[in-house]
Write a protein that holds these residues in place. Sequence first.
Motif, PDB file in Angstrom:
ATOM      1  N   UNK A 121     -11.382  31.612  20.242  1.00  0.00           N
ATOM      2  CA  UNK A 121     -10.945  31.740  21.630  1.00  0.00           C
ATOM      3  C   UNK A 121      -9.759  30.846  22.011  1.00  0.00           C
ATOM      4  N   UNK A 122      -8.746  30.787  21.141  1.00  0.00           N
ATOM      5  CA  UNK A 122      -7.558  29.982  21.405  1.00  0.00           C
ATOM      6  C   UNK A 122      -6.312  30.837  21.202  1.00  0.00           C
ATOM      7  N   UNK A 123      -5.298  30.571  22.001  1.00  0.00           N
ATOM      8  CA  UNK A 123      -4.005  31.253  21.829  1.00  0.00           C
ATOM      9  C   UNK A 123      -3.092  30.347  21.006  1.00  0.00           C
ATOM     10  N   UNK A 124      -2.725  30.816  19.833  1.00  0.00           N
ATOM     11  CA  UNK A 124      -1.867  30.049  18.932  1.00  0.00           C
ATOM     12  C   UNK A 124      -0.653  30.882  18.575  1.00  0.00           C
ATOM     13  N   UNK A 125       0.521  30.348  18.824  1.00  0.00           N
ATOM     14  CA  UNK A 125       1.780  30.999  18.448  1.00  0.00           C
ATOM     15  C   UNK A 125       2.138  30.555  17.033  1.00  0.00           C
ATOM     16  N   UNK A 126       2.313  31.515  16.154  1.00  0.00           N
ATOM     17  CA  UNK A 126       2.647  31.247  14.759  1.00  0.00           C
ATOM     18  C   UNK A 126       4.096  31.660  14.523  1.00  0.00           C
ATOM     19  N   UNK A 127       4.901  30.710  14.101  1.00  0.00           N
ATOM     20  CA  UNK A 127       6.310  30.978  13.810  1.00  0.00           C
ATOM     21  C   UNK A 127       6.585  30.595  12.363  1.00  0.00           C
ATOM     22  N   UNK A 138      12.312  28.988   0.611  1.00  0.00           N
ATOM     23  CA  UNK A 138      11.448  28.062   1.342  1.00  0.00           C
ATOM     24  C   UNK A 138      10.846  28.780   2.540  1.00  0.00           C
ATOM     25  N   UNK A 139       9.527  28.675   2.690  1.00  0.00           N
ATOM     26  CA  UNK A 139       8.849  29.181   3.873  1.00  0.00           C
ATOM     27  C   UNK A 139       8.260  28.010   4.640  1.00  0.00           C
ATOM     28  N   UNK A 140       8.505  27.995   5.940  1.00  0.00           N
ATOM     29  CA  UNK A 140       7.919  26.995   6.835  1.00  0.00           C
ATOM     30  C   UNK A 140       7.092  27.716   7.884  1.00  0.00           C
ATOM     31  N   UNK A 141       5.870  27.267   8.086  1.00  0.00           N
ATOM     32  CA  UNK A 141       4.981  27.841   9.100  1.00  0.00           C
ATOM     33  C   UNK A 141       4.692  26.777  10.149  1.00  0.00           C
ATOM     34  N   UNK A 142       4.916  27.126  11.407  1.00  0.00           N
ATOM     35  CA  UNK A 142       4.647  26.222  12.524  1.00  0.00           C
ATOM     36  C   UNK A 142       3.664  26.892  13.484  1.00  0.00           C
ATOM     37  N   UNK A 143       2.641  26.150  13.879  1.00  0.00           N
ATOM     38  CA  UNK A 143       1.678  26.641  14.865  1.00  0.00           C
ATOM     39  C   UNK A 143       1.809  25.827  16.138  1.00  0.00           C
ATOM     40  N   UNK A 144       1.700  26.503  17.279  1.00  0.00           N
ATOM     41  CA  UNK A 144       1.668  25.817  18.572  1.00  0.00           C
ATOM     42  C   UNK A 144       0.457  26.321  19.343  1.00  0.00           C
ATOM     43  N   UNK A 145      -0.403  25.398  19.737  1.00  0.00           N
ATOM     44  CA  UNK A 145      -1.612  25.741  20.476  1.00  0.00           C
ATOM     45  C   UNK A 145      -1.276  25.856  21.960  1.00  0.00           C
ATOM     46  N   UNK A 302      -0.074  21.118  21.255  1.00  0.00           N
ATOM     47  CA  UNK A 302       0.424  20.456  20.046  1.00  0.00           C
ATOM     48  C   UNK A 302       0.932  21.469  19.023  1.00  0.00           C
ATOM     49  N   UNK A 303       1.745  20.949  18.083  1.00  0.00           N
ATOM     50  CA  UNK A 303       2.284  21.762  16.997  1.00  0.00           C
ATOM     51  C   UNK A 303       1.916  21.153  15.648  1.00  0.00           C
ATOM     52  N   UNK A 304       1.888  21.995  14.635  1.00  0.00           N
ATOM     53  CA  UNK A 304       1.669  21.559  13.264  1.00  0.00           C
ATOM     54  C   UNK A 304       2.524  22.429  12.359  1.00  0.00           C
ATOM     55  N   UNK A 305       3.113  21.821  11.315  1.00  0.00           N
ATOM     56  CA  UNK A 305       4.012  22.568  10.428  1.00  0.00           C
ATOM     57  C   UNK A 305       3.702  22.256   8.975  1.00  0.00           C
ATOM     58  N   UNK A 306       3.960  23.221   8.117  1.00  0.00           N
ATOM     59  CA  UNK A 306       3.815  23.064   6.672  1.00  0.00           C
ATOM     60  C   UNK A 306       4.844  23.966   5.999  1.00  0.00           C
ATOM     61  N   UNK A 307       5.274  23.587   4.795  1.00  0.00           N
ATOM     62  CA  UNK A 307       6.257  24.412   4.093  1.00  0.00           C
ATOM     63  C   UNK A 307       6.051  24.331   2.601  1.00  0.00           C
ATOM     64  N   UNK A 308       6.638  25.286   1.878  1.00  0.00           N
ATOM     65  CA  UNK A 308       6.543  25.377   0.427  1.00  0.00           C
ATOM     66  C   UNK A 308       7.762  26.130  -0.083  1.00  0.00           C
ATOM     67  N   UNK A 309       8.029  26.019  -1.378  1.00  0.00           N
ATOM     68  CA  UNK A 309       9.223  26.638  -1.959  1.00  0.00           C
ATOM     69  C   UNK A 309       8.873  27.276  -3.291  1.00  0.00           C
ATOM     70  N   UNK A 310       9.430  28.468  -3.536  1.00  0.00           N
ATOM     71  CA  UNK A 310       9.315  29.151  -4.832  1.00  0.00           C
ATOM     72  C   UNK A 310      10.703  29.267  -5.433  1.00  0.00           C
TER      73      UNK A 310
END
Length: 314
Positions: A121-127, A138-145, A302-310
């Motif tokens: 039951x939370x609205x989270x924007x995923x970018x 490189x992919x970076x994923x950021x979430x904002x609650x 708040x926001x949280x981010x993570x990334x990875x590279x292939x």
Amino acid sequence: MARIPTSGTQHALRAGDYEAVIASIGATLRSLTYRGRDLVVPFDADEVRPSFRGATLAPWPNRVVDGVYTFGGVERQLALSEPTRSHAIHGLAAWLDFEAVDKGSDHVTLTAVIQPQTAYPWRVVVTTTFALGPDGLTQTVTARNESSEPAPWGTGPHPYLVAGEGLVDDWTLELPAEQVLTVTPDRLVPVALEAVDASDPERFDFRAARAIGAVEIDHAYTGLTRDADGIATVRVTDADGTGVRMSWDAACPWVQVHTADKPDPALSRLGLAVEPMTCAPDAFNDADYDYDTGLIVLGAGAESAASWRIGAIG
């Protein structure tokens, strides 16, 4: 009006010797090549994405056991999206249609919203941004609650890496991990953390590069060895020493590795799934485990981010 392919809007990227195609459904890495050589197992634009191949996983990667978790003192039941094992698998974003909000020849930024629902039951924007450069994709994923209450959160990708010709059995793996999470053989329910060289080193210990062979793996690893910049890297190579590497920083203390075993031999072990994760399997039930699952509690606003590279080897 142009027809949209089955896997969604296609975003073709190119930089130097690299080319990638991102499909909008699930913000999915549909293909990645280096000098024409596949680095991941691709699929066709007009194909329903096979399982979670290349998808962006959110708001949790991996499994929630029985689809049940307790957060903030409230027990919730998720849909059992892995019915054969009766778990909720790989989050809620994998079949969302992500919208492009920025695009260039070598990058694209996509966004989607996980809307409040009974089980989450939370609205989270995923970018997420995919960007090609000299070192690969490189992919970076950021979430904002965007809710007024804290939300449980986790993310990760689901690529199947390809070293070269042949199958997983023919390739060499270097996996710098000290610990593996053992699981039940039938439902893959977490059991305990153990050293990779404890009970079955032939299956789990790839700290020194060696042939994968016939072992079957579908396990999460942690205790990652990192370089001076805090980067962990998995390498998969063929007999000629060419192949693919995947790297990530401390935002992902876990990685799931899966030899992609399927009942149909024609579809089995085509690539090695390497999935950096911000949290462990079943992290939504963090209180049930005696180790740090890495569960992120995303505060209101708040926001949280993570990334990875292939990238390519050779």
